[in-house]
Design a protein around this motif. Structure first.
Motif, PDB file in Angstrom:
ATOM      1  N   THR A   1       0.804  -1.221   0.000  1.00 20.20           N
ATOM      2  CA  THR A   1       0.000   0.000   0.000  1.00 20.20           C
ATOM      3  C   THR A   1       0.836   1.270   0.000  1.00 20.20           C
ATOM      4  O   THR A   1       0.362   2.330   0.363  1.00 20.20           O
ATOM      5  CB  THR A   1      -0.933   0.036   1.226  1.00 20.20           C
ATOM      6  OG1 THR A   1      -0.136   0.048   2.421  1.00 20.20           O
ATOM      7  CG2 THR A   1      -1.862  -1.151   1.246  1.00 20.20           C
TER       8      THR A   1
ATOM      9  N   GLU B   1      -5.896   1.860  -3.378  1.00 17.36           N
ATOM     10  CA  GLU B   1      -7.290   2.104  -3.012  1.00 17.36           C
ATOM     11  C   GLU B   1      -8.209   1.794  -4.182  1.00 17.36           C
ATOM     12  O   GLU B   1      -9.258   1.155  -4.021  1.00 17.36           O
ATOM     13  CB  GLU B   1      -7.478   3.557  -2.574  1.00 17.36           C
ATOM     14  CG  GLU B   1      -8.908   3.862  -2.176  1.00 17.36           C
ATOM     15  CD  GLU B   1      -9.070   5.278  -1.660  1.00 17.36           C
ATOM     16  OE1 GLU B   1     -10.075   5.530  -0.993  1.00 17.36           O
ATOM     17  OE2 GLU B   1      -8.181   6.117  -1.915  1.00 17.36           O
TER      18      GLU B   1
ATOM     19  N   GLU C   1     -12.462   1.320   5.316  1.00 16.01           N
ATOM     20  CA  GLU C   1     -11.433   2.147   4.703  1.00 16.01           C
ATOM     21  C   GLU C   1     -10.396   2.605   5.731  1.00 16.01           C
ATOM     22  O   GLU C   1      -9.192   2.594   5.458  1.00 16.01           O
ATOM     23  CB  GLU C   1     -12.073   3.355   4.023  1.00 16.01           C
ATOM     24  CG  GLU C   1     -11.102   4.108   3.128  1.00 16.01           C
ATOM     25  CD  GLU C   1     -11.821   4.887   2.055  1.00 16.01           C
ATOM     26  OE1 GLU C   1     -11.162   5.717   1.423  1.00 16.01           O
ATOM     27  OE2 GLU C   1     -13.029   4.669   1.850  1.00 16.01           O
TER      28      GLU C   1
ATOM     29  N   ARG D   1      -6.397   1.663   5.832  1.00 17.25           N
ATOM     30  CA  ARG D   1      -5.364   2.691   5.804  1.00 17.25           C
ATOM     31  C   ARG D   1      -4.401   2.601   6.987  1.00 17.25           C
ATOM     32  O   ARG D   1      -3.224   2.909   6.850  1.00 17.25           O
ATOM     33  CB  ARG D   1      -6.016   4.083   5.804  1.00 17.25           C
ATOM     34  CG  ARG D   1      -6.665   4.473   4.497  1.00 17.25           C
ATOM     35  CD  ARG D   1      -7.313   5.856   4.618  1.00 17.25           C
ATOM     36  NE  ARG D   1      -7.938   6.264   3.374  1.00 17.25           N
ATOM     37  CZ  ARG D   1      -7.311   6.912   2.403  1.00 17.25           C
ATOM     38  NH1 ARG D   1      -6.035   7.212   2.536  1.00 17.25           N
ATOM     39  NH2 ARG D   1      -7.950   7.254   1.300  1.00 17.25           N
TER      40      ARG D   1
END
Length: 314
Positions: free
Chosen positions: A116, A132, A281, A285
């Protein structure tokens, strides 16, 4: 059991993408799946020539990415890259996420495993752009590994967390958590967070006292029933707590030695953009663990003919 025939590992040669490689290789090896390695490059990228020169990636370089310790961690069967079925492809495009999703669709990929945080977009998390978009739009589940997490992801997964809200979507996550745990020989934690109601002052009255202890007791009883029905083996922890869901989930991960988190999105079939929801979400993250995202309206890794878990007798 999990049905995995093709695993896609997108890489831009960054440390962030390399961090996810051991998980991709392990799952491909365990399920006798083909490991697809995809690099999206282009002449407009500063590292274009370097990417072209280093592709396809030689096995000795992939072995370094595997981070195999001198003495294997107990319970971890490390893949032999010489015998693993590996397909490598490099494409040129200014839209890496679009190419990754298109490749996953074209090759009927079962699982995308990716980091990520990449080399491009230094000022922002890659998750805020490429990863994402892949998580939202991929036709299959995804497993993301955060590059800048405080601790390295465990190669021997011993504890899998499945946060649930009792929706159909979260029950899909529980099914995947069970099968992933069986793959690694891990325990499963089921967590539900009860949000206390907050009323705006404009309503003109104060909320009645929330029966927290009673609610938590009822929730844990429901979690126990769900564990018996959907998982059915004794290596299960259940907990109900109150608070803001994403904050409590991240706190649970930090304080309970969780190695992998399995969470479901709440999407709608036919939407071009997968709607993950604020809780999923934020966990994606910020979680220091790899996060497996199950998608109720997309491809499932759980075989449809898999028998229900036998009930555990008390």
């Amino acid at each position: 059991m999990l049905s995995i025939q093709r695993v896609l590992f997108p890489t831009d040669f960054s440390d962030g993408s390399k961090r996810a490689f051991p998980q991709a290789a392990y799952l491909a090896d365990w399920h006798d799946a083909n490991l697809h390695i995809l690099n999206v490059t282009g002449r407009h990228y500063h590292d274009h020539e370097e990417a072209r020169a280093n592709f396809p990636i030689p096995v000795d370089a992939l072995t370094e990415w595997l981070q195999h310790p001198e003495k294997s961690i107990t319970g971890a069967n490390w893949p032999d890259l010489e015998t693993l079925s590996i397909t490598q492809e490099q494409v040129e495009s200014a839209e890496p996420a679009e190419q990754i999703v298109a490749y996953a669709e074209d090759k009927a990929v079962d699982l995308v495993v990716m980091g990520t945080h990449g080399r491009r977009g230094v000022d922002r998390m890659l998750f805020g752009s490429v990863a994402e978009e892949v998580v939202r739009k991929a036709p299959c589940p995804t497993l993301t590994v955060r590059n800048n997490a405080d601790r390295a992801p465990s190669k021997a997964v011993r504890r899998v967390l499945a946060p649930i809200d009792f929706s159909d979507a979260s029950k899909v996550a529980v099914q995947h958590a069970k099968e992933i745990a069986l793959t690694y020989g891990a325990e499963v934690d089921l967590l539900h967070v009860v949000e206390e109601p907050v009323y705006p002052s404009a309503y003109g009255y104060e909320a009645a006292a929330f029966p927290t202890a009673e609610v938590l007791e009822n929730v844990e009883a429901q979690l126990a029933d769900l564990a018996r029905e959907k998982i059915g083996y004794e290596h299960i922890m259940i907990e109900a707590r109150t608070g803001e869901p994403s904050r409590e989930i991240l706190d649970y991960i930090d304080n309970n030695e969780v190695d992998l988190t399995v969470i479901a999105t709440h999407g709608r079939t036919g939407l071009d953009r997968m709607l993950m929801g604020s809780v999923a979400e934020r966990v994606l993250r910020q979680s220091p663990t790899p996060v497996f995202v199950a998608k109720p309206d997309r491809t499932s890794l759980v075989s449809p003919d898999a028998p229900e878990a036998p009930a555990v007798q008390n």
